[in-house]
Design a protein around this motif. Sequence first.
Motif, short mmCIF file in Angstrom:
data_model
loop_
_atom_site.label_atom_id
_atom_site.label_comp_id
_atom_site.label_asym_id
_atom_site.label_seq_id
_atom_site.Cartn_x
_atom_site.Cartn_y
_atom_site.Cartn_z
N ARG A 1 -6.67 26.18 -66.89
CA ARG A 1 -6.07 27.16 -65.98
C ARG A 1 -6.01 26.67 -64.53
NH1 ARG A 1 -8.54 32.27 -62.83
NH2 ARG A 1 -6.56 32.73 -61.90
N SER A 2 -4.87 26.93 -63.89
CA SER A 2 -4.77 26.81 -62.44
C SER A 2 -3.66 27.76 -62.01
CB SER A 2 -4.43 25.38 -62.04
OG SER A 2 -4.50 25.25 -60.66
N GLY A 3 -4.02 28.97 -61.64
CA GLY A 3 -3.00 29.96 -61.27
C GLY A 3 -3.04 31.17 -62.19
N PRO A 4 -2.13 31.22 -63.17
CA PRO A 4 -2.08 32.41 -64.04
C PRO A 4 -3.41 32.66 -64.75
CG PRO A 4 -0.17 31.02 -64.38
CD PRO A 4 -1.10 30.24 -63.51
N PRO A 5 -3.71 33.92 -65.08
CA PRO A 5 -5.03 34.25 -65.62
C PRO A 5 -5.27 33.74 -67.05
CG PRO A 5 -3.59 36.17 -65.66
CD PRO A 5 -2.83 35.10 -64.96
N LEU A 6 -6.55 33.52 -67.36
CA LEU A 6 -6.93 33.12 -68.72
C LEU A 6 -8.33 33.66 -68.99
CD1 LEU A 6 -5.55 31.59 -71.00
CD2 LEU A 6 -6.64 29.51 -70.20
N VAL A 7 -8.46 34.42 -70.07
CA VAL A 7 -9.75 35.02 -70.40
C VAL A 7 -10.19 34.54 -71.79
CG1 VAL A 7 -8.54 37.15 -71.06
CG2 VAL A 7 -10.98 37.23 -70.73
N ARG B 1 6.52 32.47 -59.97
CA ARG B 1 7.81 32.19 -59.36
C ARG B 1 7.70 31.45 -58.04
NH1 ARG B 1 12.22 33.24 -62.57
NH2 ARG B 1 11.22 34.27 -64.30
N PHE B 2 6.49 31.28 -57.59
CA PHE B 2 6.29 30.81 -56.23
C PHE B 2 5.18 29.78 -56.21
CE2 PHE B 2 3.97 31.45 -52.20
CZ PHE B 2 4.95 30.98 -51.35
N SER B 3 5.46 28.62 -55.64
CA SER B 3 4.44 27.59 -55.57
C SER B 3 3.76 27.61 -54.21
CB SER B 3 5.07 26.23 -55.81
OG SER B 3 4.22 25.25 -55.31
N LEU B 4 2.44 27.80 -54.25
CA LEU B 4 1.69 27.79 -52.99
C LEU B 4 1.70 26.40 -52.37
CD1 LEU B 4 -1.45 29.99 -53.65
CD2 LEU B 4 0.34 30.37 -51.98
N ASN B 5 1.74 25.36 -53.26
CA ASN B 5 1.70 23.99 -52.75
C ASN B 5 2.94 23.66 -51.93
OD1 ASN B 5 -0.59 23.80 -54.18
ND2 ASN B 5 0.30 22.67 -55.89
N SER B 6 4.11 23.92 -52.52
CA SER B 6 5.33 23.47 -51.84
C SER B 6 6.06 24.61 -51.13
CB SER B 6 6.27 22.85 -52.86
OG SER B 6 6.68 23.85 -53.78
N GLY B 7 5.66 25.86 -51.39
CA GLY B 7 6.37 27.00 -50.80
C GLY B 7 7.69 27.26 -51.49
N ARG B 8 7.96 26.52 -52.60
CA ARG B 8 9.25 26.69 -53.29
C ARG B 8 9.27 27.95 -54.13
NH1 ARG B 8 12.25 22.96 -57.48
NH2 ARG B 8 13.31 24.92 -57.87
N GLU C 1 -2.22 49.86 -56.91
CA GLU C 1 -2.03 48.60 -57.64
C GLU C 1 -0.93 47.73 -57.05
OE1 GLU C 1 -3.28 49.44 -62.24
OE2 GLU C 1 -1.19 49.34 -61.69
N GLN C 2 -0.28 48.19 -55.99
CA GLN C 2 0.87 47.44 -55.51
C GLN C 2 0.55 45.98 -55.12
OE1 GLN C 2 4.00 49.57 -53.20
NE2 GLN C 2 2.65 51.29 -53.49
N PRO C 3 -0.56 45.72 -54.40
CA PRO C 3 -0.81 44.31 -54.05
C PRO C 3 -0.96 43.45 -55.30
CG PRO C 3 -2.22 45.77 -52.79
CD PRO C 3 -1.54 46.63 -53.81
N TRP C 4 -1.68 43.98 -56.30
CA TRP C 4 -1.87 43.24 -57.55
C TRP C 4 -0.54 43.04 -58.27
CZ3 TRP C 4 -0.68 44.98 -62.47
CH2 TRP C 4 -1.10 44.17 -63.50
N ALA C 5 0.26 44.14 -58.33
CA ALA C 5 1.53 44.08 -59.06
C ALA C 5 2.48 43.06 -58.44
CB ALA C 5 2.18 45.45 -59.11
N ILE C 6 2.49 43.03 -57.10
CA ILE C 6 3.38 42.08 -56.43
C ILE C 6 2.90 40.65 -56.68
CG2 ILE C 6 4.15 41.27 -54.16
CD1 ILE C 6 4.20 44.29 -53.34
N ARG C 7 1.57 40.46 -56.60
CA ARG C 7 1.03 39.12 -56.85
C ARG C 7 1.36 38.67 -58.28
NH1 ARG C 7 -3.60 40.10 -54.29
NH2 ARG C 7 -4.62 40.76 -56.19
#
Length: 340
Positions: free
Chosen positions: A173-179, A270-277, A258-264
């Motif tokens: 995992r790096s990003g999306p959740p995994l349990v 869809r959004f890369s923190l590394n490149s901002g793309r 829940e809006q902050p969670w839902a938006i995240r």
Amino acid sequence: MCGIVGYIGQKEVVPVLVNTLRKLEYRGYDSAGIAVVNGDGVSVRRSAGKLSNLESAIAAEPIEGYYGIGHTRWATHGRPTEENAHPHRDCTGQLVVVHNGIIENYLELKGQLQQEGHKFVTETDTEIIAHLLEKHYNGSLESAVKKAFSEIRGIYACGILSSREPNKIVGVRSGPPLVVGLGQQEYFLASDTPAILSHTRDVLFLDNQEMVVMTKEGVQLFNLQGEPVTRAAQNITWDANLAEKGDYPHYMLKEIFEQPWAIRETIVDRFSLNSGRVYLEEFEITEEQLAKVEKINFVAAGTSWHAALVGKFLLEELSRVPVEVDISSEFRYRNPVVKP
Ligand code: GLU
């Protein structure tokens, strides 16, 4: 968003995978697929569209086994076809991967792997993971994961298995959740907790840059440098159905909070923190085409109409392109001035 699942234990794996995927179907319904390992090696069943199509494919060609992985897709790279449905395979067909997320440098890696002789059969970014693992496999799936993911840039939660290393599932995992769910001699992997609550209430949450190795004997956590990680299991006390409303007196309040969670959750794939793309590949509009847009129309109703009014504000501010907002039922019956 998409849903990934995994199971290893004493039960017939296919009903467990399908049942868990059903609870994750809200995360994607472009296609669904499973991979199961048994004495015949790795068997894959996939289908475009909803999970019910996959169930028909499995009924037509049943598989048995006690461990496997599954996926329900929301396509980002490649059309929503059966060919592009996960799990994806390496050249040998012995190693398979399910993936939630986006591999940013997949074209670069794909080019290198093709030059080295790897044959690609899908349009997805995910397929490079299978080939990269094949390239680095040297008798240990864990060390192949370690090497492959040090070359990968992007966001991912993956389930991986190989018939060359029977009775093992690796999650990373790096990003999306995994349990990870801890049952009695059975272990689960899933994109969210409610999906596995009917099987177990003891769970471990993977952190970013971590992998889990699941066998019939238990689970072990490592970071992506290969160092062991110790983490206590958490016992989930909430009920999956009640959890829907949580501690809130009613749903409206819950949704507001829940809006902050839902938006995240909505933009994390869809959004890369590394490149901002930002990735909106299925739009199939090039930057050149976008640059030529002279007007934007929002056609919406009710809540989405209110959202569109805010969108008009933001889009005009950012793009300097005029935006018009229409109520859909009225747009339908007037003769709007729109260009092709
Ligand atoms: N990028 C992968 C694909 O297009 C995974 C998408 C997802 O997370 O649903 O198949």
